[in-house]
Motif scaffolding. Structure first.
Motif, PDB file in Angstrom:
ATOM      1  N   PHE A  41       0.823  -1.210   0.000  1.00  0.00           N
ATOM      2  CA  PHE A  41       0.000   0.000   0.000  1.00  0.00           C
ATOM      3  C   PHE A  41       0.855   1.258   0.000  1.00  0.00           C
ATOM      4  CE2 PHE A  41      -2.799  -3.282   1.571  1.00  0.00           C
ATOM      5  CZ  PHE A  41      -3.994  -3.009   0.911  1.00  0.00           C
ATOM      6  N   ASP A  42       0.377   2.287  -0.684  1.00  0.00           N
ATOM      7  CA  ASP A  42       1.089   3.560  -0.768  1.00  0.00           C
ATOM      8  C   ASP A  42       1.270   4.232   0.592  1.00  0.00           C
ATOM      9  OD1 ASP A  42       1.318   3.288  -3.506  1.00  0.00           O
ATOM     10  OD2 ASP A  42      -0.373   4.591  -3.964  1.00  0.00           O
ATOM     11  N   ASP A  43       0.382   3.931   1.554  1.00  0.00           N
ATOM     12  CA  ASP A  43       0.466   4.582   2.871  1.00  0.00           C
ATOM     13  C   ASP A  43       1.428   3.861   3.827  1.00  0.00           C
ATOM     14  OD1 ASP A  43      -0.954   2.324   3.642  1.00  0.00           O
ATOM     15  OD2 ASP A  43      -2.791   3.412   4.145  1.00  0.00           O
ATOM     16  N   ASN A  44       2.162   2.863   3.321  1.00  0.00           N
ATOM     17  CA  ASN A  44       3.201   2.143   4.074  1.00  0.00           C
ATOM     18  C   ASN A  44       2.687   1.312   5.245  1.00  0.00           C
ATOM     19  OD1 ASN A  44       5.307   3.053   2.422  1.00  0.00           O
ATOM     20  ND2 ASN A  44       5.398   4.969   3.555  1.00  0.00           N
ATOM     21  N   ARG A  45       1.412   0.972   5.271  1.00  0.00           N
ATOM     22  CA  ARG A  45       0.908   0.124   6.361  1.00  0.00           C
ATOM     23  C   ARG A  45       1.588  -1.242   6.302  1.00  0.00           C
ATOM     24  NH1 ARG A  45      -5.070  -0.577   3.926  1.00  0.00           N
ATOM     25  NH2 ARG A  45      -4.525   1.499   3.230  1.00  0.00           N
ATOM     26  N   VAL A  46       1.617  -1.932   7.418  1.00  0.00           N
ATOM     27  CA  VAL A  46       2.241  -3.248   7.487  1.00  0.00           C
ATOM     28  C   VAL A  46       1.172  -4.281   7.140  1.00  0.00           C
ATOM     29  CG1 VAL A  46       3.604  -4.840   8.885  1.00  0.00           C
ATOM     30  CG2 VAL A  46       3.875  -2.386   9.189  1.00  0.00           C
ATOM     31  N   ALA A  47       0.803  -4.282   5.883  1.00  0.00           N
ATOM     32  CA  ALA A  47      -0.214  -5.188   5.349  1.00  0.00           C
ATOM     33  C   ALA A  47      -0.021  -5.268   3.844  1.00  0.00           C
ATOM     34  CB  ALA A  47      -1.616  -4.679   5.675  1.00  0.00           C
ATOM     35  N   ILE A  48      -0.511  -6.345   3.271  1.00  0.00           N
ATOM     36  CA  ILE A  48      -0.483  -6.498   1.812  1.00  0.00           C
ATOM     37  C   ILE A  48      -1.847  -6.973   1.336  1.00  0.00           C
ATOM     38  CG2 ILE A  48       1.985  -6.979   1.676  1.00  0.00           C
ATOM     39  CD1 ILE A  48       1.226  -9.974   1.291  1.00  0.00           C
ATOM     40  N   LEU A  49      -2.038  -6.865   0.061  1.00  0.00           N
ATOM     41  CA  LEU A  49      -3.225  -7.392  -0.586  1.00  0.00           C
ATOM     42  C   LEU A  49      -2.759  -8.417  -1.606  1.00  0.00           C
ATOM     43  CD1 LEU A  49      -6.343  -7.023  -0.949  1.00  0.00           C
ATOM     44  CD2 LEU A  49      -5.773  -5.559  -2.882  1.00  0.00           C
ATOM     45  N   ALA A  50      -3.214  -9.661  -1.452  1.00  0.00           N
ATOM     46  CA  ALA A  50      -2.948 -10.665  -2.483  1.00  0.00           C
ATOM     47  C   ALA A  50      -4.089 -10.526  -3.484  1.00  0.00           C
ATOM     48  CB  ALA A  50      -2.902 -12.067  -1.885  1.00  0.00           C
ATOM     49  N   ALA A  51      -3.774  -9.979  -4.639  1.00  0.00           N
ATOM     50  CA  ALA A  51      -4.782  -9.704  -5.658  1.00  0.00           C
ATOM     51  C   ALA A  51      -4.736 -10.809  -6.710  1.00  0.00           C
ATOM     52  CB  ALA A  51      -4.522  -8.341  -6.284  1.00  0.00           C
ATOM     53  N   GLY A  52      -5.826 -11.567  -6.823  1.00  0.00           N
ATOM     54  CA  GLY A  52      -5.897 -12.704  -7.738  1.00  0.00           C
ATOM     55  C   GLY A  52      -6.473 -12.318  -9.083  1.00  0.00           C
ATOM     56  N   TYR A  53      -5.668 -12.492 -10.137  1.00  0.00           N
ATOM     57  CA  TYR A  53      -6.064 -12.141 -11.504  1.00  0.00           C
ATOM     58  C   TYR A  53      -6.187 -13.391 -12.356  1.00  0.00           C
ATOM     59  CZ  TYR A  53      -5.125  -7.285 -10.414  1.00  0.00           C
ATOM     60  OH  TYR A  53      -5.168  -6.024  -9.867  1.00  0.00           O
ATOM     61  N   ASP A  54      -7.174 -13.386 -13.252  1.00  0.00           N
ATOM     62  CA  ASP A  54      -7.314 -14.502 -14.188  1.00  0.00           C
ATOM     63  C   ASP A  54      -6.391 -14.277 -15.397  1.00  0.00           C
ATOM     64  OD1 ASP A  54      -8.619 -12.679 -15.909  1.00  0.00           O
ATOM     65  OD2 ASP A  54     -10.607 -13.515 -15.538  1.00  0.00           O
ATOM     66  N   ASP A  55      -6.452 -15.194 -16.360  1.00  0.00           N
ATOM     67  CA  ASP A  55      -5.580 -15.105 -17.536  1.00  0.00           C
ATOM     68  C   ASP A  55      -5.878 -13.889 -18.417  1.00  0.00           C
ATOM     69  OD1 ASP A  55      -4.143 -17.345 -16.824  1.00  0.00           O
ATOM     70  OD2 ASP A  55      -5.368 -18.710 -18.030  1.00  0.00           O
ATOM     71  N   ASN A  56      -7.072 -13.297 -18.245  1.00  0.00           N
ATOM     72  CA  ASN A  56      -7.437 -12.096 -19.006  1.00  0.00           C
ATOM     73  C   ASN A  56      -7.078 -10.815 -18.250  1.00  0.00           C
ATOM     74  OD1 ASN A  56      -8.587 -13.564 -21.182  1.00  0.00           O
ATOM     75  ND2 ASN A  56     -10.383 -13.953 -19.901  1.00  0.00           N
ATOM     76  N   LYS A  57      -6.310 -10.956 -17.164  1.00  0.00           N
ATOM     77  CA  LYS A  57      -5.860  -9.841 -16.321  1.00  0.00           C
ATOM     78  C   LYS A  57      -7.017  -9.119 -15.652  1.00  0.00           C
ATOM     79  CE  LYS A  57      -1.526  -9.370 -18.672  1.00  0.00           C
ATOM     80  NZ  LYS A  57      -0.449  -8.541 -19.092  1.00  0.00           N
ATOM     81  N   LYS A  58      -8.088  -9.868 -15.366  1.00  0.00           N
ATOM     82  CA  LYS A  58      -9.239  -9.330 -14.651  1.00  0.00           C
ATOM     83  C   LYS A  58      -9.077  -9.672 -13.168  1.00  0.00           C
ATOM     84  CE  LYS A  58     -14.172  -9.739 -14.030  1.00  0.00           C
ATOM     85  NZ  LYS A  58     -15.193 -10.766 -13.967  1.00  0.00           N
ATOM     86  N   LEU A  59      -9.243  -8.675 -12.293  1.00  0.00           N
ATOM     87  CA  LEU A  59      -9.181  -8.905 -10.857  1.00  0.00           C
ATOM     88  C   LEU A  59     -10.394  -9.727 -10.436  1.00  0.00           C
ATOM     89  CD1 LEU A  59      -7.846  -8.374  -8.108  1.00  0.00           C
ATOM     90  CD2 LEU A  59      -9.196  -6.260  -7.983  1.00  0.00           C
ATOM     91  N   VAL A  60     -10.142 -10.904  -9.868  1.00  0.00           N
ATOM     92  CA  VAL A  60     -11.216 -11.826  -9.501  1.00  0.00           C
ATOM     93  C   VAL A  60     -11.362 -11.938  -7.988  1.00  0.00           C
ATOM     94  CG1 VAL A  60     -11.971 -14.247  -9.650  1.00  0.00           C
ATOM     95  CG2 VAL A  60     -10.909 -13.140 -11.628  1.00  0.00           C
TER      96      VAL A  60
END
Length: 172
Positions: free
Chosen positions: A89-108
């Motif tokens: 995150f841009d705000d430097n929090r101690v956390a992440i987001l695991a963002a799952g994308y399909d083969d068409n680069k769509k956030l699922v």
């Protein structure tokens, strides 16, 4: 190309994980690997990462837990047809987001995790069925980590309370 990459990873995992199993166990385990039921670690070029998300999360990966030089590669997890990118995150929090994308680069799918930021590596624990993302060293000098179960990767959600500003749903 994707099919060839999947076959290669299946062969590598089968070679590493299956030698001590009986023939029937081997057949069952091989079928599990081929169906995508076991997450796979890969490194992908950051320049091919998805664009930053609305909540200030972006793929920014680093060389190590102590060397906060951005890497040209990100550790990603490929699981059940989705590629999970660790987003800091841009705000430097101690956390992440695991963002799952399909083969068409769509956030699922999105999984919010506390405990680390600025990811440099990921590991897969097949015994307890979780994935660990490793990031920037903490005050004690050791790498920090964020764990997520395979179930949460399948369903989405969070491993800790989610700040309302992220635009994500709170943890159940």
């Amino acid at each position: 190309m994707r099919t060839l990459e999947n076959l290669l990873w299946t062969a590598i995992l089968a070679t590493l994980l299956l030698p001590s199993l009986s023939h029937s166990e081997t057949t069952k385990q091989k079928a599990t690997l081929e169906s995508g039921d076991v997450p796979v670690f890969a490194r992908k070029l950051v320049k091919n990462a998805p664009p930053p998300l609305r909540n200030g999360a972006r793929a920014r990966c680093f060389m190590s837990d102590h060397r906060l030089t951005e890497s040209e590669f990100c550790p990603v997890i490929i699981y059940r047809g989705l590629t999970y990118w660790p987003m800091s995150f841009d705000d430097n929090r101690v956390a992440i987001l695991a963002a799952g994308y399909d083969d068409n680069k769509k956030l699922v799918r999105e999984v919010y995790m506390c405990g680390t930021r600025y990811v440099f590596y990921a590991t897969i624990d097949t015994k307890v069925q979780n994935v660990v993302f490793w990031g920037q060293a903490g005050d004690n000098g050791d790498a920090t980590s964020a764990k997520v179960s395979w179930r949460l990767l399948r369903e989405g959600g969070a491993t800790c309370p989610v700040p309302s500003a992220t635009g994500l749903k709170p943890a159940p």
